[in-house]
Design an enzyme around this catalytic site. Structure first.
Site, PDB file in Angstrom:
ATOM      1  N   LYS A 162       1.169  -1.238   0.011  1.00  0.00           N
ATOM      2  CA  LYS A 162      -0.262   0.041   0.205  1.00  0.00           C
ATOM      3  C   LYS A 162       0.752   1.563   0.222  1.00  0.00           C
ATOM      4  CE  LYS A 162      -4.281  -1.650   0.354  1.00  0.00           C
ATOM      5  NZ  LYS A 162      -4.891  -2.949   1.375  1.00  0.00           N
ATOM      6  N   GLU A 175      -9.582   6.461   2.580  1.00  0.00           N
ATOM      7  CA  GLU A 175     -10.722   5.900   3.416  1.00  0.00           C
ATOM      8  C   GLU A 175     -10.211   4.317   3.489  1.00  0.00           C
ATOM      9  OE1 GLU A 175      -9.819   5.204   0.626  1.00  0.00           O
ATOM     10  OE2 GLU A 175      -9.449   3.627   0.047  1.00  0.00           O
ATOM     11  N   SER A 200       1.501 -10.247  -1.064  1.00  0.00           N
ATOM     12  CA  SER A 200       1.543  -8.677  -0.767  1.00  0.00           C
ATOM     13  C   SER A 200       1.954  -8.098   0.682  1.00  0.00           C
ATOM     14  CB  SER A 200      -0.563  -8.159  -1.634  1.00  0.00           C
ATOM     15  OG  SER A 200      -1.081  -8.851  -0.346  1.00  0.00           O
TER      16      SER A 200
END
Ligand code: PLP
Length: 401
Positions: A94, A116, A383
Site C-alpha cells: 500500500k 478510506e 502483498s
C-alpha cells in the site's frame, strides 16, 4: 455476451475496454479533472520521478527482495518465488501508492490528505506518508472495522492521523469510501483524496496501477536474474486489485506468462458469504467506476465476507474486468479455510508469516499444484505481512490472545 467485448479495445481515456470511466456527481468532476491533469504532468516530469524513486528506496525500502521458497518448491515440484511486499515499510504494498499520491498532493499545493480504510492497512500507509511530507491526515473508517481492527486505529493515531468513524450502512469499507468521496467533493481546494486501490473514478485506476507498477518492474528483472527465465505463471490476490495489477503490469507484454488473480471465496460461493466478484458478480457501477460488482437482481450492492479484511469489497478494479474479458488474465478464488491453511504452511516451511490476503494467492498454488508443469517457475506476489492477522487466526482456533 463475451463476444460483445471482443471487438478491438477502444482507446477512450479513463476506460479499459468498456470498463472504468468516471460516474460521479457534478461536484467531483472538477477535482477529478484537476487531478488527472496534475498527474499527467507529474508523470512526465523527471524531477517528480526522481523524488519518487528516492523515496521508494530510502523511506519504503525498495527494491523488496525476491525469495526462492526452497522447501515448499521441493514439496510442490515447481520453482516457487515470492515477491516480498511484506517487507515494504508499514508491512504491505500500500505504501508504494500512498507515497506517490502524497508527493503528487504536495506538488498540487494541497495541505491535507483524506483516505478510506477497511482493515486499516491503507490508512496506516497514508498516515505514514502524510507525516513524512508534513501533510495533515484524516482517515475514514467504518465503526465495525474500527472495532475489528483496533491495533491499526492506534497505529494511525500514533502517526498523527485523525480516524473519522463512519456509522452508515454496514459500517465497513464500502461506507467509508462513499463518505470519503462525499467529503472530498466539498474540500478538494486544499485536500487530496488518497484512494487505496486500483478502483474508483478515472484517474485513480490507472494512477494507482502506475504507482504499484514498481512491483512488476522489479520482479521481472529479479526473476530473470534468479531463475534465468520468465515465470510460467504469476499469482496475486485481488481485493480492489492494486497489488495484482502492479505485478501483472510488469509482464503485460510477455504474452506467454499466465496471469492469475485470486479473489476471496469466503465460506464458498453458494453460501453467498464471499467477495468473488468474477464468480458471483456482473458489471455495474460502484464508487464512480463501471466494473464487476456483487449485486442483487435489482442492482443493490451485496454485502461481502472474507476472513481477510483487505479482500472484503464488492467491486474489483476495472482494468481486471477488461483483462478477464480479453482472456489475458484469469480469476479464481480461495476460501477462508484454504487461506488460513496456506498462511500456516508458509510460516512453518519458509519462516514467513504472510497477510491473510496474500495467503489466498498461495492457497491457489497449493490447491492446484498439479496444474503446473514440473519444474515450472511460479511467482507469487506476497502483498503483505501477517502480523495484523495473528489474533484473528488464533481466534479461529479458539485461542483468545
Ligand atoms: C489491501 C491489501 C490487499 C488488497 O488490496 P489490492 O488493492 O487488491 O492489492 C491485499 N493484500 C494486502 C496485504 C493488503 O493490505
Amino acid at each position: 455476451m463475451a463476444r460483445l467485448y471482443n471487438r478491438k479495445v477502444k482507446a477512450k481515456p479513463g476506460y479499459f475496454g468498456d470498463f472504468g470511466g468516471r460516474f460521479v456527481p457534478e461536484t467531483l468532476v472538477e477535482p477529478l479533472r484537476a487531478l488527472t491533469a496534475a498527474y499527467a504532468t507529474a508523470k512526465r516530469d523527471p524531477s517528480f520521478n526522481k523524488e519518487l524513486a528516492a523515496e521508494l528506496r530510502d523511506f519504503v525500502g525498495r527494491p523488496t527482495p525476491l525469495t526462492f521458497a526452497r522447501r515448499l518448491s521441493a514439496e510442490l515440484g515447481v520453482k516457487l518465488y515470492l515477491k516480498r511486499e511484506d517487507l515494504a515499510h508499514t508491512g504491505a504494498h500500500k505504501i508504494n501508492n500512498t507515497v506517490g499520491q502524497a508527493l503528487l498532493a504536495k506538488r498540487m499545493g494541497k495541505t491535507k490528505l483524506i483516505a478510506e480504510t477497511g482493515a486499516g492497512q491503507h490508512g496506516v500507509a497514508t498516515a505514514a506518508a502524510a507525516a513524512r511530507y508534513g501533510l495533515s491526515c484524516a482517515v475514514y473508517m467504518g465503526t465495525e472495522d474500527m472495532r475489528r481492527q483496533a491495533p491499526n486505529v492506534d497505529r494511525m493515531r500514533l502517526l498523527g492521523a485523525t480516524v473519522v468513524p463512519v456509522e452508515s450502512g454496514t459500517r465497513t469499507l464500502k461506507d467509508a469510501t462513499s463518505e470519503a468521496l462525499r467529503v472530498w467533493s466539498s474540500t478538494s481546494r486544499d485536500t487530496h483524496y488518497v484512494l487505496g486501490s486500483a478502483l474508483g473514478p478515472h484517474p485513480y485506476p490507472s494512477m494507482v496501477r502506475d504507482f504499484q507498477s514498481v512491483i512488476g518492474k522489479e520482479a521481472r528483472k529479479q526473476i530473470l536474474s534468479a531463475a534465468g527465465r520468465l515465470p510460467y505463471e504469476i499469482v496475486a490476490c485481488v481485493g480492489g486489485g492494486s497489488n495484482a495489477i502492479g505485478i501483472f503490469s510488469g509482464f503485460a507484454k510477455d504474452a506467454r506468462v499466465r496471469l492469475t488473480g485470486v479473489e476471496a471465496g469466503g465460506r464458498g460461493i453458494k453460501s453467498g458469504l464471499h467477495a468473488a466478484r468474477f464468480s458471483g458478480g456482473r458489471p455495474g457501477v460502484l464508487h464512480g467506476t463501471y466494473t464487476y460488482l456483487l449485486q442483487d437482481k435489482d442492482g443493490q450492492v451485496l454485502n461481502t465476507h472474507s476472513v481477510s479484511a483487505g479482500l472484503d469489497y464488492p467491486a474489483v478494479g476495472p482494468e481486471h474486468a477488461e483483462l478477464k474479458i480479453r482472456g489475458r488474465a484469469r480469476y479464481v478464488y480461495a476460501t477462508d479455510n484454504e487461506a488460513v491453511a496456506a498462511l500456516k504452511i508458509l510460516c512453518r516451511k519458509e519462516g514467513i508469516l504472510p497477510a491473510l490476503e496474500s495467503a489466498h494467492a498461495l492457497a491457489y498454488v497449493l490447491r492446484e499444484r498439479r496444474r503446473f508443469p514440473k519444474g515450472s517457475v511460479v511467482l507469487v506476489n506476497l502483498s503483505g505481512r501477517g502480523d495484523k492477522d495473528v489474533v484473528s487466526v488464533a481466534r479461529r482456533e479458539g485461542v483468545e490472545l
